[in-house]
Write a protein that holds these residues in place. Structure first.
Motif, PDB file in Angstrom:
ATOM      1  N   PHE A 191      39.025  27.452  -5.698  1.00 48.63           N
ATOM      2  CA  PHE A 191      38.880  28.251  -6.912  1.00 48.63           C
ATOM      3  C   PHE A 191      40.099  27.998  -7.786  1.00 48.63           C
ATOM      4  N   ILE A 192      39.881  27.445  -8.998  1.00 52.09           N
ATOM      5  CA  ILE A 192      41.020  27.033  -9.821  1.00 52.09           C
ATOM      6  C   ILE A 192      41.131  27.835 -11.118  1.00 52.09           C
ATOM      7  N   GLY A 193      40.322  28.902 -11.260  1.00 49.88           N
ATOM      8  CA  GLY A 193      40.461  29.781 -12.415  1.00 49.88           C
ATOM      9  C   GLY A 193      40.067  29.125 -13.728  1.00 49.88           C
ATOM     10  N   ARG A 194      40.517  29.722 -14.805  1.00 50.87           N
ATOM     11  CA  ARG A 194      40.203  29.207 -16.138  1.00 50.87           C
ATOM     12  C   ARG A 194      40.906  27.875 -16.373  1.00 50.87           C
ATOM     13  N   GLN A 195      40.177  26.934 -16.987  1.00 52.25           N
ATOM     14  CA  GLN A 195      40.726  25.607 -17.254  1.00 52.25           C
ATOM     15  C   GLN A 195      40.386  25.175 -18.677  1.00 52.25           C
ATOM     16  N   PRO A 196      41.201  24.317 -19.295  1.00 53.88           N
ATOM     17  CA  PRO A 196      40.897  23.829 -20.640  1.00 53.88           C
ATOM     18  C   PRO A 196      39.688  22.892 -20.624  1.00 53.88           C
ATOM     19  N   PRO A 197      39.050  22.701 -21.778  1.00 60.16           N
ATOM     20  CA  PRO A 197      37.830  21.887 -21.840  1.00 60.16           C
ATOM     21  C   PRO A 197      37.989  20.471 -21.318  1.00 60.16           C
ATOM     22  N   ASP A 198      39.134  19.834 -21.578  1.00 62.94           N
ATOM     23  CA  ASP A 198      39.278  18.445 -21.120  1.00 62.94           C
ATOM     24  C   ASP A 198      39.337  18.364 -19.589  1.00 62.94           C
ATOM     25  N   THR A 199      39.935  19.374 -18.953  1.00 60.16           N
ATOM     26  CA  THR A 199      39.958  19.412 -17.485  1.00 60.16           C
ATOM     27  C   THR A 199      38.553  19.608 -16.935  1.00 60.16           C
ATOM     28  N   ILE A 200      37.784  20.508 -17.551  1.00 52.04           N
ATOM     29  CA  ILE A 200      36.410  20.747 -17.105  1.00 52.04           C
ATOM     30  C   ILE A 200      35.566  19.485 -17.277  1.00 52.04           C
ATOM     31  N   ALA A 201      35.781  18.761 -18.370  1.00 44.21           N
ATOM     32  CA  ALA A 201      35.031  17.518 -18.591  1.00 44.21           C
ATOM     33  C   ALA A 201      35.323  16.504 -17.489  1.00 44.21           C
ATOM     34  N   ARG A 202      36.587  16.401 -17.080  1.00 44.81           N
ATOM     35  CA  ARG A 202      36.936  15.471 -16.000  1.00 44.81           C
ATOM     36  C   ARG A 202      36.286  15.901 -14.686  1.00 44.81           C
ATOM     37  N   LEU A 203      36.295  17.202 -14.423  1.00 42.87           N
ATOM     38  CA  LEU A 203      35.682  17.699 -13.187  1.00 42.87           C
ATOM     39  C   LEU A 203      34.179  17.421 -13.169  1.00 42.87           C
ATOM     40  N   ARG A 204      33.515  17.550 -14.301  1.00 44.18           N
ATOM     41  CA  ARG A 204      32.075  17.251 -14.362  1.00 44.18           C
ATOM     42  C   ARG A 204      31.808  15.791 -14.020  1.00 44.18           C
ATOM     43  N   ARG A 205      32.654  14.913 -14.526  1.00 51.39           N
ATOM     44  CA  ARG A 205      32.437  13.485 -14.260  1.00 51.39           C
ATOM     45  C   ARG A 205      32.706  13.135 -12.797  1.00 51.39           C
ATOM     46  N   LYS A 206      33.596  13.858 -12.150  1.00 49.22           N
ATOM     47  CA  LYS A 206      33.950  13.541 -10.760  1.00 49.22           C
ATOM     48  C   LYS A 206      32.995  14.177  -9.753  1.00 49.22           C
ATOM     49  N   ALA A 207      32.407  15.334 -10.100  1.00 54.10           N
ATOM     50  CA  ALA A 207      31.509  16.015  -9.167  1.00 54.10           C
ATOM     51  C   ALA A 207      30.154  15.310  -9.131  1.00 54.10           C
ATOM     52  N   PHE A 208      29.461  15.444  -8.024  1.00 54.97           N
ATOM     53  CA  PHE A 208      28.131  14.870  -7.907  1.00 54.97           C
ATOM     54  C   PHE A 208      27.106  15.699  -8.662  1.00 54.97           C
ATOM     55  N   VAL A 209      27.251  17.010  -8.636  1.00 57.52           N
ATOM     56  CA  VAL A 209      26.280  17.886  -9.284  1.00 57.52           C
ATOM     57  C   VAL A 209      27.012  19.105  -9.840  1.00 57.52           C
ATOM     58  N   THR A 210      26.556  19.582 -10.989  1.00 52.31           N
ATOM     59  CA  THR A 210      27.079  20.814 -11.585  1.00 52.31           C
ATOM     60  C   THR A 210      26.002  21.884 -11.497  1.00 52.31           C
ATOM     61  N   VAL A 211      26.381  23.059 -10.985  1.00 50.44           N
ATOM     62  CA  VAL A 211      25.425  24.146 -10.747  1.00 50.44           C
ATOM     63  C   VAL A 211      25.676  25.287 -11.721  1.00 50.44           C
ATOM     64  N   GLN A 212      24.596  25.812 -12.260  1.00 51.73           N
ATOM     65  CA  GLN A 212      24.630  27.033 -13.072  1.00 51.73           C
ATOM     66  C   GLN A 212      23.773  28.054 -12.346  1.00 51.73           C
ATOM     67  N   ALA A 213      24.401  29.107 -11.802  1.00 51.16           N
ATOM     68  CA  ALA A 213      23.723  30.017 -10.869  1.00 51.16           C
ATOM     69  C   ALA A 213      23.474  31.407 -11.449  1.00 51.16           C
ATOM     70  N   SER A 214      23.460  31.540 -12.768  1.00 54.96           N
ATOM     71  CA  SER A 214      23.415  32.854 -13.413  1.00 54.96           C
ATOM     72  C   SER A 214      22.167  33.657 -13.083  1.00 54.96           C
ATOM     73  N   ARG A 215      22.349  34.989 -13.109  1.00 54.81           N
ATOM     74  CA  ARG A 215      21.216  35.902 -13.013  1.00 54.81           C
ATOM     75  C   ARG A 215      20.655  36.245 -14.384  1.00 54.81           C
ATOM     76  N   SER A 216      21.418  36.012 -15.420  1.00 57.14           N
ATOM     77  CA  SER A 216      20.929  36.233 -16.783  1.00 57.14           C
ATOM     78  C   SER A 216      21.724  35.354 -17.736  1.00 57.14           C
ATOM     79  N   GLU A 217      21.048  34.835 -18.730  1.00 55.53           N
ATOM     80  CA  GLU A 217      21.671  34.036 -19.781  1.00 55.53           C
ATOM     81  C   GLU A 217      20.854  34.214 -21.052  1.00 55.53           C
TER      82      GLU A 217
END
Length: 404
Positions: free
Chosen positions: A282-308
């Motif tokens: 768990f790495i807390g809040r991150q800037p957009p460029d860090t999140i973009a790098r994490l998306r490219r490195k991960a195999f899958v990105t999950v959105q698990a919301s109960r409401s949106e």
């Protein structure tokens, strides 16, 4: 045209917030098209050149509605979920901004019914945008006082929706649910137009990612389904010991009963197996460029919301060409086609999510094909080129309707 936006914060780097992301994207598009744009946020108005002007308080005293003033207003109305004094302060600030640089139209959220106060008190034509109707929020456990505030806020939201001259929403599901819930007259102007997203130059590639890495971007709380993600991961790691999970976002606490919530650390300690606890980061809040790098490195990105209402996390993942799994919240089927551009999984069902994750990991080529399809779909439906012009046309239609 000169278009104004009310934003919870500004500049965008100050907060991870879908409204701020929407305002920033629309601002960039409109300025590029030769329009004027003003952003009203935190007691200031920022013009298209970045110049900042302080705005008055509701009482007429000069100066920004800063954190101390907002805290005082919220304390005074702590039992009122609609916070009417802040609504009047926002209306006074819009009026003051309009005197400094007259606006043709203002685009703002429905929250707390404030768009209705601005419409009535400022004299500026308002487009009310349904960024997150409160009645659609996940039904978290609430105390009696929290329920009272909830009812106040929904009542104020009802009048904002019913009285809005112009109403927009990012999905048809949100628009239809709000109009039905609050009995908006059929003759009112309303339309569904997605929130725009930029398409990053660098995108996910199967050969470059870590096939054992799962990413979730979102608050640690009940509404965002962080518990579903963690429990699904705990089931998955029992069968696949090498998988890892990274969670990105602020820790708001997991509400388990009225007035009681567990932090990430406490929740993991009491709900996950030792192996599951070791595999989660768990790495807390991150800037957009860090999140973009994490998306490219991960195999899958999950959105698990109960409401949106509209998930920027999901759309940004599609835009980056990532394999995605999303829960089937109302409107998710408008974001992508299940099985072609990603996978849908039932809300609050960790067993189903674990099965979907395992299937995707067992079929990497199919995951890559979905990712490519998702990026093309995002370009056609959610890019600035696809959305920006539709919003401008709606602003013009709103002004024409007001003249009539």
């Amino acid at each position: 045209m000169h278009i104004g936006y009310c934003s919870p914060h500004w500049p965008p780097a100050m907060a991870a917030n879908g409204i701020v992301t929407y305002v920033a994207a629309m601002r960039d598009y409109l300025l590029a098209q030769g329009h004027r744009v003003s952003i009203i946020a935190d007691g200031q108005v920022v013009d298209g050149d970045g110049r900042i002007h302080d705005l008055p308080l509701a009482s007429g005293r000069a100066g920004p509605v800063n954190a101390l003033a907002r805290h005082w207003l919220r304390h005074r109305e702590r039992h009122r979920g609609d916070l009417p004094a802040i609504g009047r302060a926002v209306a006074a600030q819009v009026q003051a901004a309009h005197r400094i640089m007259p606006m043709d139209i203002l685009d703002m959220e429905e929250s707390f019914g404030w768009s209705d106060a601005v419409r009535r008190l400022s004299g500026v034509p308002v487009v009310t945008r349904l960024h997150g109707p409160f009645f659609l929020k996940a039904p978290v456990p609430r105390t009696e006082q929290e329920m009272e505030a909830y009812n106040h806020r929904c009542e104020a939201e009802r009048w904002a929706v019913r009285r809005a001259v112009s109403l927009t929403a990012p999905t048809r599901a949100t628009l239809q649910a709000a109009c039905a819930r609050y009995r908006r007259p059929a003759r009112g102007m309303s339309t569904a137009i997605p929130n725009p997203v930029g398409l990053p130059a660098r995108q996910w590639r199967l050969d470059d990612c870590d096939r054992q890495h799962i990413l979730m971007v979102g608050r640690f709380d009940y509404a965002k389904g962080a518990d579903t993600m963690l429990l699904a991961f705990d089931r998955l790691i029992a069968r696949r010991p090498s998988v890892r999970l990274t969670l990105v976002g602020p820790d708001w606490g997991m509400a388990l009963s009225p007035g009681r919530a567990l932090s990430f650390k406490d929740y993991v300690a009491t709900h996950l197996s030792p192996r599951g606890r070791e595999g989660v980061r768990f790495i807390g809040r991150q800037p957009p460029d860090t999140i973009a790098r994490l998306r490219r490195k991960a195999f899958v990105t999950v959105q698990a919301s109960r409401s949106e209402t509209y998930s920027y996390t999901l759309v940004e993942s599609l835009a980056a060409g990532c394999p995605v799994i999303s829960t089937d919240w109302a409107g998710a089927e408008e974001m992508f086609q299940a099985g072609r551009q990603g996978l849908l999984t039932p809300m609050g069902d960790p067993d189903a999510l674990a099965r979907n994750l395992e299937w995707l990991m067992d079929h990497p080529e199919e995951a890559a094909s979905m990712a490519d399809n998702g990026r093309r779909h995002c370009r056609e439906r959610f890019s600035m080129e696809a959305v920006g012009g539709r919003m401008v046309d709606w602003y013009r239609a709103t002004l024409a309707e007001r003249r009539r």
